[in-house]
Every structure is written in C-alpha cells, then in structure tokens.
Design an enzyme around this catalytic site. Sequence first.
Site, PDB file in Angstrom:
ATOM      1  N   LYS A  33       0.570  -1.427  -0.024  1.00 50.10           N
ATOM      2  CA  LYS A  33       0.346  -0.180  -0.155  1.00 50.10           C
ATOM      3  C   LYS A  33       1.010   1.403   0.083  1.00 50.10           C
ATOM      4  O   LYS A  33       0.749   1.940  -1.105  1.00 50.10           O
ATOM      5  CB  LYS A  33      -0.441  -0.015   1.457  1.00 50.10           C
ATOM      6  CG  LYS A  33      -2.312  -1.268   1.189  1.00 50.10           C
ATOM      7  CD  LYS A  33      -2.893  -1.201   2.089  1.00 50.10           C
ATOM      8  CE  LYS A  33      -2.339  -1.065   3.512  1.00 50.10           C
ATOM      9  NZ  LYS A  33      -1.749  -2.685   4.097  1.00 50.10           N
ATOM     10  N   THR A  34       2.187   1.337   1.045  1.00 50.29           N
ATOM     11  CA  THR A  34       2.824   2.738   1.097  1.00 50.29           C
ATOM     12  C   THR A  34       3.366   2.719  -0.667  1.00 50.29           C
ATOM     13  O   THR A  34       4.183   3.491  -0.700  1.00 50.29           O
ATOM     14  CB  THR A  34       3.499   2.404   2.050  1.00 50.29           C
ATOM     15  OG1 THR A  34       2.413   2.654   3.433  1.00 50.29           O
ATOM     16  CG2 THR A  34       4.122   3.384   2.575  1.00 50.29           C
ATOM     17  N   ASP A 218      -2.473   7.921   3.705  1.00 52.46           N
ATOM     18  CA  ASP A 218      -1.989   6.193   4.314  1.00 52.46           C
ATOM     19  C   ASP A 218      -2.126   6.361   5.909  1.00 52.46           C
ATOM     20  O   ASP A 218      -2.993   7.308   5.770  1.00 52.46           O
ATOM     21  CB  ASP A 218      -0.236   6.321   4.035  1.00 52.46           C
ATOM     22  CG  ASP A 218       0.316   4.965   4.377  1.00 52.46           C
ATOM     23  OD1 ASP A 218      -0.167   4.131   4.394  1.00 52.46           O
ATOM     24  OD2 ASP A 218       1.504   4.824   4.225  1.00 52.46           O
ATOM     25  N   GLU A 219      -2.246   4.572   5.848  1.00 50.86           N
ATOM     26  CA  GLU A 219      -3.133   4.831   6.913  1.00 50.86           C
ATOM     27  C   GLU A 219      -4.300   4.925   7.166  1.00 50.86           C
ATOM     28  O   GLU A 219      -4.429   5.533   8.748  1.00 50.86           O
ATOM     29  CB  GLU A 219      -1.931   5.110   8.121  1.00 50.86           C
ATOM     30  CG  GLU A 219      -1.013   3.979   7.826  1.00 50.86           C
ATOM     31  CD  GLU A 219      -0.287   3.154   8.400  1.00 50.86           C
ATOM     32  OE1 GLU A 219      -1.428   2.306   8.301  1.00 50.86           O
ATOM     33  OE2 GLU A 219       0.780   2.683   8.247  1.00 50.86           O
ATOM     34  N   GLN A 249      -5.963  -3.321  10.427  1.00 53.24           N
ATOM     35  CA  GLN A 249      -5.312  -2.651  11.736  1.00 53.24           C
ATOM     36  C   GLN A 249      -5.310  -1.416  11.810  1.00 53.24           C
ATOM     37  O   GLN A 249      -4.442  -0.362  12.340  1.00 53.24           O
ATOM     38  CB  GLN A 249      -3.669  -1.886  10.332  1.00 53.24           C
ATOM     39  CG  GLN A 249      -3.140  -3.187   9.710  1.00 53.24           C
ATOM     40  CD  GLN A 249      -1.838  -3.577   9.238  1.00 53.24           C
ATOM     41  OE1 GLN A 249      -0.719  -2.624   9.575  1.00 53.24           O
ATOM     42  NE2 GLN A 249      -1.891  -3.212   7.705  1.00 53.24           N
ATOM     43  N   ARG A 603       4.910  -7.043  11.108  1.00 59.13           N
ATOM     44  CA  ARG A 603       6.166  -6.392  10.821  1.00 59.13           C
ATOM     45  C   ARG A 603       7.280  -7.046   9.962  1.00 59.13           C
ATOM     46  O   ARG A 603       8.597  -6.329  10.263  1.00 59.13           O
ATOM     47  CB  ARG A 603       6.246  -5.469  11.869  1.00 59.13           C
ATOM     48  CG  ARG A 603       5.456  -3.999  13.250  1.00 59.13           C
ATOM     49  CD  ARG A 603       4.985  -3.401  11.816  1.00 59.13           C
ATOM     50  NE  ARG A 603       4.204  -3.986  10.991  1.00 59.13           N
ATOM     51  CZ  ARG A 603       2.817  -3.013   9.747  1.00 59.13           C
ATOM     52  NH1 ARG A 603       3.789  -2.277   9.330  1.00 59.13           N
ATOM     53  NH2 ARG A 603       1.772  -4.132   9.488  1.00 59.13           N
TER      54      ARG A 603
HETATM   55  P1  ATP Z   1       1.313  -2.187   6.027  1.00 57.22           P
HETATM   56  O1  ATP Z   1       0.040  -2.351   6.266  1.00 57.22           O
HETATM   57  O2  ATP Z   1       2.378  -3.009   6.701  1.00 57.22           O
HETATM   58  O3  ATP Z   1       1.677  -0.444   5.751  1.00 57.22           O
HETATM   59  P2  ATP Z   1       2.132  -1.486   3.368  1.00 57.22           P
HETATM   60  O4  ATP Z   1       1.049  -2.639   2.925  1.00 57.22           O
HETATM   61  O5  ATP Z   1       1.988  -0.300   2.902  1.00 57.22           O
HETATM   62  O6  ATP Z   1       2.317  -2.864   4.683  1.00 57.22           O
HETATM   63  P3  ATP Z   1       4.739  -1.869   1.705  1.00 57.22           P
HETATM   64  O7  ATP Z   1       5.336  -1.037   3.087  1.00 57.22           O
HETATM   65  O8  ATP Z   1       3.836  -1.182   0.742  1.00 57.22           O
HETATM   66  O9  ATP Z   1       3.383  -2.266   2.245  1.00 57.22           O
HETATM   67  O10 ATP Z   1       5.268  -3.284   1.180  1.00 57.22           O
HETATM   68  C1  ATP Z   1       6.248  -4.172   2.092  1.00 57.22           C
HETATM   69  C2  ATP Z   1       7.328  -4.841   1.835  1.00 57.22           C
HETATM   70  O11 ATP Z   1       7.116  -5.330   0.455  1.00 57.22           O
HETATM   71  C3  ATP Z   1       8.192  -3.433   1.853  1.00 57.22           C
HETATM   72  O12 ATP Z   1       9.235  -3.610   1.565  1.00 57.22           O
HETATM   73  C4  ATP Z   1       8.076  -3.042  -0.750  1.00 57.22           C
HETATM   74  O13 ATP Z   1       8.777  -2.684  -1.036  1.00 57.22           O
HETATM   75  C5  ATP Z   1       7.886  -4.763  -0.996  1.00 57.22           C
HETATM   76  N1  ATP Z   1       6.482  -4.501  -1.487  1.00 57.22           N
HETATM   77  C6  ATP Z   1       5.934  -4.302  -2.406  1.00 57.22           C
HETATM   78  N2  ATP Z   1       5.015  -4.818  -3.323  1.00 57.22           N
HETATM   79  C7  ATP Z   1       6.323  -4.749  -3.780  1.00 57.22           C
HETATM   80  C8  ATP Z   1       6.258  -5.723  -5.587  1.00 57.22           C
HETATM   81  N3  ATP Z   1       5.568  -5.562  -6.337  1.00 57.22           N
HETATM   82  N4  ATP Z   1       7.719  -6.319  -5.975  1.00 57.22           N
HETATM   83  C9  ATP Z   1       8.999  -6.096  -4.809  1.00 57.22           C
HETATM   84  N5  ATP Z   1       8.884  -6.159  -3.174  1.00 57.22           N
HETATM   85  C10 ATP Z   1       7.568  -5.505  -3.064  1.00 57.22           C
HETATM   86 MG    MG Z   2       2.384   0.701   4.874  1.00 54.03          MG
END
Ligand code: ATP
Ligand code: MG
Length: 710
Positions: A33-34, A218-219, A249, A603
């Site tokens: 997402k981020t 975000d969040e 979350q 995490r």
């Molecule tokens: P949270 O809910 O914990 O905030 P999130 O959904 O925001 O998580 P991110 O932090 O954006 O998730 O991504 C999680 C990890 O996966 C990061 O290290 C990111 O770089 C990696 N990642 C996400 N998408 C890809 C992709 N398509 N290919 C490789 N790595 C990825």
């Molecule tokens: Mg995130």
Amino acid sequence: MTRALERLNTDQQQAVTTAAAQALVLAGAGSGKTRVLVHRIAWCLEQGLAAPTGILAVTFTNKAAAEMRGRIEALLNRPLGGMWVGTFHGIAHRLLRAHWREARLSEQFQIIDADDQQKMLRRVIRGLDLDEEQWQAKEAQWFISARKDEGLRPDKLHDGDDPGMKTMIHIYRSYQEACERASLVDFGELLLRAYELWRDTPGLLRHYRERFFHVLVDEFQDTNALQYSWLRLLVGESANFFAVGDDDQSIYSWRGAQVENMQRFRRDYPQHALIRLEQNYRSTGTILDAANALISNNTARLGKKLWTNGQRGEAIKLYAAYNDIDEARYCVDRIRLWHDDGDRFAESAILYRTSAQSRVMEDALRQAEMPYRVHGGFKFYERAEVKDALAYLRLMHNRQDDPAFERIINTPTRGIGNRTVDEIRNTARLERLSLWEAAVRLIAARELGARAAGMLGSFLRLIDLAAEQLQGLALDSMLDTVIEHSGLVEHYRKEKGDRGLDRIDNLAELVSAARDFVPDENTEELPLVAAFLSHAALEAGEGQGSEFDDCVQLMTLHAAKGLEFTNVLIVGVEEGLFPHSRSISDPNQLEEERRLCYVGVTRARQRLVMSFAESRRLHGSDYYPQPSRFLREFPSELIEEIRVGGAPTVQAVRETEANGLRLGQRVLHRTFGEGIVLHLEGRGAHTRVQVNFPGGVKWLVAAYAALEAM
Ligand code: ATP
Ligand code: MG
C-alpha cells in the site's frame, strides 16, 4: 518502462495508474500500500499530472513520514521540491505557522503536550472552585480531546439539562480561554484550528485547493472524524484523493479513529475506484500464515486473505522466560546472534505493548553495549528534567506561559510555599491575568508576607535577568545559560543513585540537541528559540543515537505501524499486558488488541520471536502472568517453543482449556452469579480459575466450583 511502474504487480500498477480522481486501496499488511502510494506520486509527476508543489501526502507517525519522504526521494532520485509530506499534526502546525493571523493565534504560539495540558486543566478546575476529586483533570482531558477530535467547540455542545455535562462544558470553555490567553495550543487544537482555518477563510481554502490537487493518505483506517473532515474540505468534490488502508490494522479507536471513514469515503465519492491487493511481499510464508490465523479470530472485518510467493522461512520462536530480566537477556542474545550472522542492528526491532516495558530492555542493551534507539513513548523531550529546562526557556521567552511558570516556580525548591502559589493562582483567576502578571501584581501591592515576597521577587528577577543575558546568544549557549541559572544541575545532583546523574546527562544532551538544531521549512521564519521549542514539543523525542547510526529499534506496537524489520521480537505477550487488562472484558477492545498483535506480527520480514515471562516486575509490583490467549491462536506447527525454568507453556495452557474453561469465557456460579474468566492456573484436577464476579474477583478450584459455561 517508466520508473513509477518498476517492480509492481498488475494490481499495484492498476492502483498507481488509475484514472479515477478518487481511489481507495484496501489491502492487508505488507501488500504494498505504501509502495503504491509512493509510486502514485512518481507517476503523477512523470505523467505531468502534477507538479511537486501540488502534492500533499499524509501519514501518522513522524517515523512513517520520514520513511515515506525517503522512499519518494529514492524513487525520484531528487529532493521533494515543495511537496508536503508529513503527519496530520505536522502539516496542521505548518499551516498555522504560515497563517497565524487568520487562525487568530499569536505569532509565537507554542504547543503543549498531554502532560502540560493536564496540569493546565488541574489549575482551571481549581480555579472554578470545583471538587478536584470529582472533577479529575485526566477525565476532563479525555473529554476535551474527544470533543476537539469531533470538531466541537464548547458553544456547540448541549448539556441536555445534565449538571455533570454542564460542568464539563464549563471546564472545556475555561480551559480554552486559558490557552488563548497564554498563546498555547494542544495537539487536538492543532487539528481543529487547521480545520477551522480553511472552513472560515474561503480565500485561503481556495488557494490550497488550487495548490494541492493531489491528496494522498496512508493508514487511512486510523483517521478520526476531524481529520476526515479536514481532508474532505481540501479535496472538495473534484480533487484527486488517493487513500490506502487496512481495516485489520485499525488500532487507534481509543483515540477517536473511525474505520467507518472507509465507508464514508465510498459514500462521499461514488465515482471512486476500489482496488484490492492480496499478495504480500514482506513476510515469510510462516509469518503470514500465523498472522492470517490470528486475525481470523476477529469478527468485525471487511475480510481479506494474504498470500505470498516467498519462502516458508523459519518457525516462529516462542520464548518462555523466567522473568522480565531473563526475557530481555534472551532478546539481546538473539540480536547478537543475528548480528554475528551479518544483520545490522537496525534490522532488529523490539516491540512492546506499554512503553514502561522499555526500561528493562534498555538496561539489558546498555549492559551488552549494544546501540539502541527508543522511538516514541519514552521520549527524550518528555523527560521531567528536559521539560524543566525547557520550561525555563519558555518562560524567559514568553512570560504568559502559565504551564511553564507553574512547572518551575518551585523547581528546584526555592521556598515558595503552596500558599503563595495558591494566592498567585487566585489573583490570576480573579483578575484574568497570567500567573506571571499576578505574581508581579502581588509583590507590588505588598499583599504577600515579606519572606514570600522576597523569594518570589528573586524568582522573577532570575527569569528577567537570564532572559536579558540570552539576547544574541547562539541557541546552545542559551540553553547552557538557562540551565546554569535554573539551578537544576545542583538540584538533581542531590537525587540519590544513578537517576540524578542520568538526568544531568540528559540536560547536557539537551544542549547538544540545541547545537545540532536546524529549523525546518515550517519554522525557519521564526526566532530560533521559538522554532526549537516547537520542535521539542512536536517531535517529542528522538533522543538517543542519531537517525543514521546502526541501532536496535525499540518501540511500542502502536508506533511500529507501517514499518518493517528483518527481525521482530514481540515481548510481554501475556494476559493482562497483551491483551491489556483494560480491554479484557470488552469484546470490541479485545478485537482491537488482536489487530495490534496482527500489526506487530506483520512487521517481520524474516524472523519473528515472541516471549512471555513467568514473573514480571512492572510499575514497582510483581506479577505472575499467564501466556497471552493470542499465542494459542497461532497454529502450533508454526511455533517452536523454547523454555528454561518453569513457565507454563502454551501447550500446558491448551490442556487447561480442555477442562472446559477458557480465558474471557462467561460463566455462572451458584452464589457469586455471572462472571468472566480472567486467569487459569495448573492442570487437570488442580486447575484454579480466577473469575471476575459482580461482587469482586475470586480464585476458585475448577473441580469444586461447579462453574457453568454460558
Ligand atoms: P503495511 O500495511 O504494513 O503498511 P504496506 O501494504 O504499506 O504494509 P509496503 O510497506 O508498501 O506494504 O510493502 C511491504 C514490502 O513489500 C516493502 O518492502 C515493499 O518494498 C515490498 N513490495 C511491495 N510490492 C512489491 C513488489 N511488487 N515487488 C517487490 N517488492 C514489493
Ligand atoms: Mg504501509
């Protein structure tokens, strides 16, 4: 391919390139997402849909904001260039600094934290001649913060002929007046003012609407009503609104966060695109399975399942510690082993439910000479001695700052008695003066005894004199001078043991913090002192080790939201601590605790360790806790138990449960009535059970108590 679409799967690409003006990305932890949000920014820039100055991106914690900035700069390969990326509070602060006049603030307003807010309330309550037992500052603080989060000023509240409510509203109003007189703004006020600023200044709102045509959040699941209204005001009907979040979350409902904002968004923007992401890129299969199993115990969910292509990884280690010190030692040993295998210290994080748990960890880390850094919670700028020194600086800077005056009038003790202080308060209240002005008036009118007047007079002179000496000094020399004049060092030297020395170290640290201080874009126009004081209040403490040192990361589970680490250790996974005792008897709160546990587990990238202790000393008392119910919600094949000593293992607890009782269960007793099971101890015929009955908490032997499950 463009940079903005590098290393994204198709769902993620769809989110990044969506043509819809408003989009909601609803997806689980670690699904990107981020990452999508950051890439969306790059996409808008690359495609010429936005200039950097047209972008506003918001998140929750300072650390998450810093990380987001870092990710954007890395992807764009250049600085942010006029983009606004920050926390809700940080951005609100920036707006208020820029438009203090329109916001009806004084140019040098200062921010007060929760602690000062409470002190101020205590004074207000006393000033209104209310019974302080009945009208507690803490409760008033909750009330006021909650009303501010709902966007409600006192004149918008109705007492409904309830005298209690009437008094509360009265306290709220008086408190607000006191803040205005002293040019002080609390955290809730930052947001509310920023909202009112736009609502009541159409020209300004138009300016920002034209400027920020791309708003990204975000969040999103943790926004409160006011934050949503503020965003909605800015976005209007037509701007681009990109929100990402995960209902599983949502962990701030106790602070007014409303998951319902996701539904609200969907109603308010009927043309929106809804995008779901399901592939997790962060964690091993083992960790992900554990997280999925855990969260499936919650009922109130939008529902989603995560999968990964990644490796299975190691089993989750569960350490049954003898006590909290043993637990800390185990964590340190683990981190040392990982470090020996090539992981940097910063890739390991220790997460805990309450910030008080950090102390034992910190001791163990210090002993092992392992560098560490505590984020949030146990904050450098919140430490008493640091606040004392800053209060001197604040008062020298602004004599109307009542919380600062009150904080230091008798710290260090200078023989100004409670009676004198009360008299100052009374005069201030009756004549609507600041405490400082009241003190000056009392001395001039010769209304104090000679001794009291003498002491008070020399305090006032001390502040005036030091304030004069500050003129033209560099910021760090200023702090040096302030600390010298305050007498705080001698004061703390008298304190027994290491504690006092620690405090003196912290004062020295404050001088170095001042030396290193550089104002940011929000505060660069202000006098340096004012900028530094704002920074201290807002940033609330990144004390130890610098951002760039390689340190073990310590933080509460709440503060870990949005972050990721190769190795995660969640400590104190015990009934009463996690889930927290406050939430055990309320199903909704229990679900929030479970979401918090889900946040913690997700995490971890490679390795997850959880631990509980057989005995724990917390807040000065000894506890003999049970392992957390959450531990039993993880499939046992994912867990490797490690134990020394006689702590009850999760397996043993499973057997206890076979007795027909489980934690949190409602039971009926012939004499005591209906209750809730709080603890289980022992096995088989020896099982003892602790139940919370209406008449009080009781320990019973399960075999004899004839408890009926309900
Ligand atoms: P949270 O809910 O914990 O905030 P999130 O959904 O925001 O998580 P991110 O932090 O954006 O998730 O991504 C999680 C990890 O996966 C990061 O290290 C990111 O770089 C990696 N990642 C996400 N998408 C890809 C992709 N398509 N290919 C490789 N790595 C990825
Ligand atoms: Mg995130």
